[in-house]
Scaffold this motif. Structure first.
Motif, PDB file in Angstrom:
ATOM      1  N   ARG A 135      48.170  26.492  39.428  1.00  0.00           N
ATOM      2  CA  ARG A 135      49.416  26.790  38.859  1.00  0.00           C
ATOM      3  C   ARG A 135      50.371  27.137  39.977  1.00  0.00           C
ATOM      4  NH1 ARG A 135      49.736  26.107  33.698  1.00  0.00           N
ATOM      5  NH2 ARG A 135      47.743  26.358  32.387  1.00  0.00           N
ATOM      6  N   LEU A 160      54.910  15.244  39.181  1.00  0.00           N
ATOM      7  CA  LEU A 160      53.510  15.535  39.219  1.00  0.00           C
ATOM      8  C   LEU A 160      53.052  15.099  37.885  1.00  0.00           C
ATOM      9  CD1 LEU A 160      53.217  19.107  40.466  1.00  0.00           C
ATOM     10  CD2 LEU A 160      53.355  17.218  41.578  1.00  0.00           C
ATOM     11  N   MET A 161      53.335  15.241  36.588  1.00  0.00           N
ATOM     12  CA  MET A 161      52.920  14.655  35.419  1.00  0.00           C
ATOM     13  C   MET A 161      52.522  12.970  35.468  1.00  0.00           C
ATOM     14  SD  MET A 161      53.486  15.413  31.428  1.00  0.00           S
ATOM     15  CE  MET A 161      52.363  17.000  31.546  1.00  0.00           C
ATOM     16  N   ALA A 171      49.995  11.945  37.975  1.00  0.00           N
ATOM     17  CA  ALA A 171      48.709  12.231  37.512  1.00  0.00           C
ATOM     18  C   ALA A 171      48.296  11.161  36.611  1.00  0.00           C
ATOM     19  CB  ALA A 171      48.564  13.772  36.801  1.00  0.00           C
ATOM     20  N   ALA A 210      47.523  20.393  22.755  1.00  0.00           N
ATOM     21  CA  ALA A 210      49.050  20.721  22.489  1.00  0.00           C
ATOM     22  C   ALA A 210      49.652  20.891  23.799  1.00  0.00           C
ATOM     23  CB  ALA A 210      49.061  22.149  22.066  1.00  0.00           C
ATOM     24  N   GLY A 214      47.343  17.293  27.298  1.00  0.00           N
ATOM     25  CA  GLY A 214      47.677  16.153  26.322  1.00  0.00           C
ATOM     26  C   GLY A 214      48.633  15.313  26.855  1.00  0.00           C
ATOM     27  N   ASP A 243      49.653  14.618  29.980  1.00  0.00           N
ATOM     28  CA  ASP A 243      49.048  13.579  30.939  1.00  0.00           C
ATOM     29  C   ASP A 243      48.207  12.263  30.234  1.00  0.00           C
ATOM     30  OD1 ASP A 243      49.796  15.352  32.945  1.00  0.00           O
ATOM     31  OD2 ASP A 243      47.683  16.021  33.231  1.00  0.00           O
ATOM     32  N   VAL A 286      42.275  20.069  26.395  1.00  0.00           N
ATOM     33  CA  VAL A 286      42.953  21.168  27.099  1.00  0.00           C
ATOM     34  C   VAL A 286      42.382  21.077  28.708  1.00  0.00           C
ATOM     35  CG1 VAL A 286      42.924  23.119  25.415  1.00  0.00           C
ATOM     36  CG2 VAL A 286      40.844  22.564  26.453  1.00  0.00           C
ATOM     37  N   ILE A 291      43.649  23.026  32.561  1.00  0.00           N
ATOM     38  CA  ILE A 291      43.852  24.308  33.006  1.00  0.00           C
ATOM     39  C   ILE A 291      44.131  25.462  32.256  1.00  0.00           C
ATOM     40  CG2 ILE A 291      43.413  23.660  35.258  1.00  0.00           C
ATOM     41  CD1 ILE A 291      46.336  24.332  35.833  1.00  0.00           C
ATOM     42  N   HIS A 307      41.957  28.631  26.938  1.00  0.00           N
ATOM     43  CA  HIS A 307      41.380  29.976  26.936  1.00  0.00           C
ATOM     44  C   HIS A 307      40.040  29.884  26.042  1.00  0.00           C
ATOM     45  CE1 HIS A 307      45.296  31.225  28.485  1.00  0.00           C
ATOM     46  NE2 HIS A 307      45.644  30.704  27.455  1.00  0.00           N
ATOM     47  N   GLY A 308      38.999  30.517  26.475  1.00  0.00           N
ATOM     48  CA  GLY A 308      37.966  30.535  25.546  1.00  0.00           C
ATOM     49  C   GLY A 308      37.358  29.029  25.170  1.00  0.00           C
ATOM     50  N   VAL A 309      36.588  29.284  24.031  1.00  0.00           N
ATOM     51  CA  VAL A 309      35.933  28.081  23.346  1.00  0.00           C
ATOM     52  C   VAL A 309      36.984  27.386  22.868  1.00  0.00           C
ATOM     53  CG1 VAL A 309      33.366  29.371  23.310  1.00  0.00           C
ATOM     54  CG2 VAL A 309      35.185  29.166  21.351  1.00  0.00           C
ATOM     55  N   LEU A 310      36.551  25.929  22.434  1.00  0.00           N
ATOM     56  CA  LEU A 310      37.728  25.447  21.913  1.00  0.00           C
ATOM     57  C   LEU A 310      37.852  25.612  20.496  1.00  0.00           C
ATOM     58  CD1 LEU A 310      36.808  21.728  22.855  1.00  0.00           C
ATOM     59  CD2 LEU A 310      38.756  22.661  23.469  1.00  0.00           C
ATOM     60  N   ARG A 311      39.078  25.916  19.977  1.00  0.00           N
ATOM     61  CA  ARG A 311      39.476  26.246  18.686  1.00  0.00           C
ATOM     62  C   ARG A 311      39.503  24.957  17.711  1.00  0.00           C
ATOM     63  NH1 ARG A 311      43.729  29.333  21.630  1.00  0.00           N
ATOM     64  NH2 ARG A 311      45.276  27.886  20.644  1.00  0.00           N
ATOM     65  N   PHE A 328      43.196  16.848  38.875  1.00  0.00           N
ATOM     66  CA  PHE A 328      44.449  16.897  39.347  1.00  0.00           C
ATOM     67  C   PHE A 328      44.736  17.887  40.534  1.00  0.00           C
ATOM     68  CE2 PHE A 328      45.063  15.256  35.094  1.00  0.00           C
ATOM     69  CZ  PHE A 328      45.028  13.811  35.687  1.00  0.00           C
ATOM     70  N   LEU A 364      47.761  15.548  44.519  1.00  0.00           N
ATOM     71  CA  LEU A 364      49.117  15.630  44.204  1.00  0.00           C
ATOM     72  C   LEU A 364      50.149  16.227  45.021  1.00  0.00           C
ATOM     73  CD1 LEU A 364      48.708  17.136  40.269  1.00  0.00           C
ATOM     74  CD2 LEU A 364      49.188  14.647  41.200  1.00  0.00           C
TER      75      LEU A 364
HETATM   76  N1  LIG Z   1      52.603  21.279  35.024  1.00  0.00           N
HETATM   77  C1  LIG Z   1      52.527  19.983  35.061  1.00  0.00           C
HETATM   78  O1  LIG Z   1      53.445  19.188  35.468  1.00  0.00           O
HETATM   79  C2  LIG Z   1      51.259  19.287  35.420  1.00  0.00           C
HETATM   80  C3  LIG Z   1      50.358  19.549  34.472  1.00  0.00           C
HETATM   81  N2  LIG Z   1      49.235  18.863  34.466  1.00  0.00           N
HETATM   82  C4  LIG Z   1      48.280  18.832  33.388  1.00  0.00           C
HETATM   83  O2  LIG Z   1      48.562  20.209  32.719  1.00  0.00           O
HETATM   84  C5  LIG Z   1      47.473  20.724  32.512  1.00  0.00           C
HETATM   85  C6  LIG Z   1      47.710  22.159  32.211  1.00  0.00           C
HETATM   86  O3  LIG Z   1      48.589  22.175  31.104  1.00  0.00           O
HETATM   87  P1  LIG Z   1      48.845  23.431  30.187  1.00  0.00           P
HETATM   88  O4  LIG Z   1      49.990  23.005  29.150  1.00  0.00           O
HETATM   89  O5  LIG Z   1      49.196  24.691  30.834  1.00  0.00           O
HETATM   90  O6  LIG Z   1      47.603  23.567  29.445  1.00  0.00           O
HETATM   91  P2  LIG Z   1      46.730  22.912  28.623  1.00  0.00           P
HETATM   92  O7  LIG Z   1      47.360  21.522  28.333  1.00  0.00           O
HETATM   93  O8  LIG Z   1      45.416  22.726  29.696  1.00  0.00           O
HETATM   94  O9  LIG Z   1      46.548  23.757  27.472  1.00  0.00           O
HETATM   95  C7  LIG Z   1      47.447  24.326  26.910  1.00  0.00           C
HETATM   96  C8  LIG Z   1      47.435  24.461  25.350  1.00  0.00           C
HETATM   97  O10 LIG Z   1      46.139  24.164  24.711  1.00  0.00           O
HETATM   98  C9  LIG Z   1      46.045  25.470  23.910  1.00  0.00           C
HETATM   99  N3  LIG Z   1      44.664  26.201  24.178  1.00  0.00           N
HETATM  100  C10 LIG Z   1      44.137  26.982  24.951  1.00  0.00           C
HETATM  101  N4  LIG Z   1      43.061  27.192  24.865  1.00  0.00           N
HETATM  102  C11 LIG Z   1      42.497  26.508  23.675  1.00  0.00           C
HETATM  103  C12 LIG Z   1      41.332  26.486  23.170  1.00  0.00           C
HETATM  104  N5  LIG Z   1      40.311  27.121  23.590  1.00  0.00           N
HETATM  105  N6  LIG Z   1      41.028  25.407  21.999  1.00  0.00           N
HETATM  106  C13 LIG Z   1      42.196  24.768  21.742  1.00  0.00           C
HETATM  107  N7  LIG Z   1      43.566  25.069  22.339  1.00  0.00           N
HETATM  108  C14 LIG Z   1      43.444  25.743  23.351  1.00  0.00           C
HETATM  109  C15 LIG Z   1      47.093  26.463  24.236  1.00  0.00           C
HETATM  110  O11 LIG Z   1      47.349  27.154  22.915  1.00  0.00           O
HETATM  111  P3  LIG Z   1      47.428  28.686  23.262  1.00  0.00           P
HETATM  112  O12 LIG Z   1      47.844  29.211  21.830  1.00  0.00           O
HETATM  113  O13 LIG Z   1      46.203  29.400  23.581  1.00  0.00           O
HETATM  114  O14 LIG Z   1      48.496  29.145  24.213  1.00  0.00           O
HETATM  115  C16 LIG Z   1      48.295  25.423  24.691  1.00  0.00           C
HETATM  116  O15 LIG Z   1      48.851  24.921  23.537  1.00  0.00           O
HETATM  117  C17 LIG Z   1      46.572  20.528  33.503  1.00  0.00           C
HETATM  118  O16 LIG Z   1      45.211  20.702  33.214  1.00  0.00           O
HETATM  119  C18 LIG Z   1      46.771  19.092  33.816  1.00  0.00           C
HETATM  120  O17 LIG Z   1      46.217  18.166  32.750  1.00  0.00           O
HETATM  121  C19 LIG Z   1      48.757  17.865  35.689  1.00  0.00           C
HETATM  122  O18 LIG Z   1      47.869  18.258  36.571  1.00  0.00           O
HETATM  123  C20 LIG Z   1      50.205  17.545  36.529  1.00  0.00           C
HETATM  124  C21 LIG Z   1      51.021  18.294  36.889  1.00  0.00           C
END
Ligand SMILES: NC(=O)C1=CN([C@@H]2O[C@H](COP(=O)(O)OP(=O)(O)OC[C@H]3O[C@@H](n4cnc5c(N)ncnc54)[C@H](OP(=O)(O)O)[C@@H]3O)[C@@H](O)[C@H]2O)[C@H](O)CC1
Ligand SMILES: [K+]
Length: 591
Positions: free
Chosen positions: A11, A24-25, A28, A102, A106, A108, A173, A175, A178-182, A237, A261
């Motif tokens: 990050r 970047l997206m 990717a 979310a 998702g 990407d 999900v 990077i 957080h924790g196990v998949l909800r 990525f 990237l």
């Molecule tokens: N930033 C960029 O341009 C790039 C991003 N890349 C891609 O982005 C992801 C990281 O994206 P980010 O939005 O920061 O996070 P995630 O998509 O991994 O997930 C966050 C959402 O998922 C929910 N979440 C978290 N933990 C869980 C779980 N255990 N079960 C279900 N859902 C979960 C989270 O909700 P919260 O309420 O916990 O905040 C968020 O809604 C990265 O991995 C790349 O794929 C590219 O790399 C390109 C550049």
């Protein structure tokens, strides 16, 4: 050197690029879609996706392989239309299911799905969150993709749809996990993983591509605390993540491909730069040595060397009940190029050792490293004499006895029963080499309430904990070996599964003893070097085992079953020792 960086590192490295408007997206998503297109084309031609089809023609206007270009070798010979679209390696009509969470992971996935839809795939996005990446969703819809929500359709319906698909993209999900998949994502993934596990061996099933990481793994520690859909390929990525190289999560990642990237994570460590808020000195969370790194670590003898400058290894191993371990440890040390090996142990065992390796000496004297413990049970009275020898050597290497008495500290490998005898804080030049059961016993003795399953679930955590508790470098053996030392962690995956065989650890202990002896003074002076040499020993051990097994030894190719890669055959430990000279020669030759 293969480097894995944590989610915060990635990050921090992305941040300035995103602020500067770098797409970047989009990069990717394009890379992801290109890989999926190649995999689908390869599968349709019954080629394993591990061997990408040859590309013909150029790239399309969207930067992806042109439709006519995604064809496998031999497509031209067979002739278009000979066996329908599939026979031509054509991807049109192939079915893709996107699992969409979310966040940007998702996002990407949706953008990649849009590109796939434009290439003629029938794409269905399954939304596992009430709100997903807006622009990605719009792009998919505009490209003709179908969208369903887990809040409207039942999980069994999605499971049935996935069963019919050619490819599934896991974008729940990345990077940001957080924790196990909800729920509902967790329930869906559990159902999909169960359905897959219930399939008969070899039954057709969709190819699973994890987006950045398999959703649900511990991105930074490699844990698997909840449901995860095992991937055939992970397209990650910017940089590898620790969970893609550490057990147990590494076993769910399949073939891992890194999309560059331009984050420059490796560069900043070298240049001493650093992402905001990050210590420039800190490097990758986990490293994996490659053959060329090992070549640079090995000390190759020159014309002025003699047996003492090359390093003498003292081996205290084996008992009358377990004499074979002595032969194996001594063979590992001798075959790895020790200047001399001293064997200390019962006379009958010494005779056996000499019968196999007449170059070994069985008298005491100065050594440049110790190998302590193979074949010496911890709690066996019959092993008392060996226990006393080990205790004396440990007293020397841990500094309990003054240099006047011992002639100075030297590095040591502490294996098997000797691990139980570690009672004092060790320097990092002492490498303890437990398997999960032995590490569990050590940690319990040190007051930690952990069982073997706990160690196996979190090998990184417990290898680090053992390093912190003892001061020693810790080499935790497994199909992926985790090494925790003064300057960080290595995860080595170098050998065939055939190597899980009696005596293999004894050979490794001897081999590592030789590497430590050959650079004894350096190891004492540079606290992080013991871990590097331990990783080097694991790589050489694994390569020797591949040579003996007759397998292809290429992890990437092996992961794509049916690529023509050879899985090899059984190995025995002494053969692995005997294969070390050739393995070392190959590594030094850059083969
Ligand atoms: N930033 C960029 O341009 C790039 C991003 N890349 C891609 O982005 C992801 C990281 O994206 P980010 O939005 O920061 O996070 P995630 O998509 O991994 O997930 C966050 C959402 O998922 C929910 N979440 C978290 N933990 C869980 C779980 N255990 N079960 C279900 N859902 C979960 C989270 O909700 P919260 O309420 O916990 O905040 C968020 O809604 C990265 O991995 C790349 O794929 C590219 O790399 C390109 C550049
Ligand atoms: K994912």
């Amino acid at each position: 050197m293969i480097e894995a960086w944590t989610a915060p590192d990635v990050r921090a490295a992305e941040k300035p690029l995103l602020a500067a408007g770098e797409p970047l997206m989009s990069r990717a998503a394009h890379a992801l879609a290109a890989t999926v297109l190649r995999d689908v084309a390869a599968r349709r031609r019954s080629l394993a996706p591990g061997s990408p089809p040859r590309l013909r023609g150029g790239l399309g206007s969207d930067g992806l392989p042109g439709e006519a270009a995604v064809r496998g070798p031999g497509a031209g010979r067979r002739g278009a239309g000979a066996r329908g679209a599939g026979a031509r390696g054509d991807v049109r009509g192939a079915r893709a299911v996107l699992l969409v969470g979310a966040g940007n992971n998702g996002g990407d996935t949706l953008f990649a799905g849009a590109l796939l839809a434009r290439r003629g795939l029938a794409v269905t996005a399954v939304l596992a969150a009430p709100r997903v990446h807006d622009a990605g969703l719009a792009a998919l819809r505009a490209a003709g993709g179908r969208v369903v929500s887990l809040f409207d359709v039942r999980v069994p319906v999605v499971v049935a749809e996935v069963a019919e698909a050619d490819v599934v993209l896991d974008g729940l999900v990345g990077i940001g996990a957080h924790g196990v998949l909800r729920p509902p994502a967790g329930g869906l993934v559990r159902a999909l993983a169960d359905a897959r596990a219930a399939l008969p061996h070899g039954a057709p099933r969709p190819w699973v591509v994890a987006v950045d990481v398999p959703s649900g793994i511990g991105v930074d520690d490699g844990t698997v605390a909840g449901p995860v859909l095992p991937a055939d390929r992970t397209v990650t990525f910017g940089a590898l993540k620790p969970g893609l190289v550490l057990p147990p999560a590494v076993h769910l990642a399949g073939i891992v491909e890194v999309v560059d990237l331009g984050l420059g994570l490796g560069d900043r460590r070298v240049t001493g730069g650093g992402a905001p808020g990050r210590s420039p000195a800190s490097g990758p969370a986990v490293r994996r040595l490659e053959a060329r790194d090992v070549a640079a670590l090995l000390r190759v003898p020159g014309p002025r060397d003699h047996k003492y400058t090359r390093g003498v290894v003292g081996v205290v191993a084996g008992t009358e009940a377990f004499p074979g371990a002595a032969v194996l440890a001594v063979s590992g040390a001798a075959r790895a190029g020790a200047g001399m090996v001293r064997y200390l142990g019962p006379e009958s065992v010494g005779a056996l050792v000499l019968g196999r390796r007449p170059e070994v000496v069985t008298t005491g004297g100065r050594v440049q490293s110790w190998v302590l413990g193979p074949g010496v049970p911890a709690d066996d009275d019959a092993a008392d004499d060996q226990g006393r020898r080990i205790f004396g050597a440990l007293a020397a290497v841990t500094g309990l006895l003054s240099a006047d008495v011992t002639g100075g500290a030297v590095p040591a490998v502490v294996d098997a029963g000797a691990i139980e005898l570690v009672e004092h804080r060790c320097p990092p030049s002492v490498v303890i080499t437990p398997h999960a059961g032995e590490l569990t016993a050590l940690m319990q003795r040190l007051g930690h309430g952990v069982d073997r399953a706990g160690v196996e679930a979190e090998p990184l955590r417990w290898a680090r904990a053992a390093h912190e508790a003892t001061g020693a470098t810790v080499l935790l053996k497994g199909s992926v070996t985790v090494i925790a030392g003064q300057d960080g962690v290595f995860a080595q995956a170098d050998g065939p599964a055939w190597l899980a065989t009696a005596g293999a650890g004894d050979v490794l202990a001897g081999l590592l003893g030789t590497l430590l002896a050959s650079r004894s003074a350096d190891v004492l002076a540079r606290p992080g070097l013991a871990a590097e040499l331990a990783a080097a020993a694991v790589l050489l051990h694994g390569r020797a085992a591949w040579a003996v097994s007759g397998g292809s030894g290429d992890a990437q190719a092996r992961a794509g079953a049916g690529t023509g890669a050879r899985a090899g055959g059984p190995v025995v430990a002494l053969d692995v020792a005997d294969a070390l000279p050739a393995a070392i020669a190959d590594v030094l030759a850059g083969a």
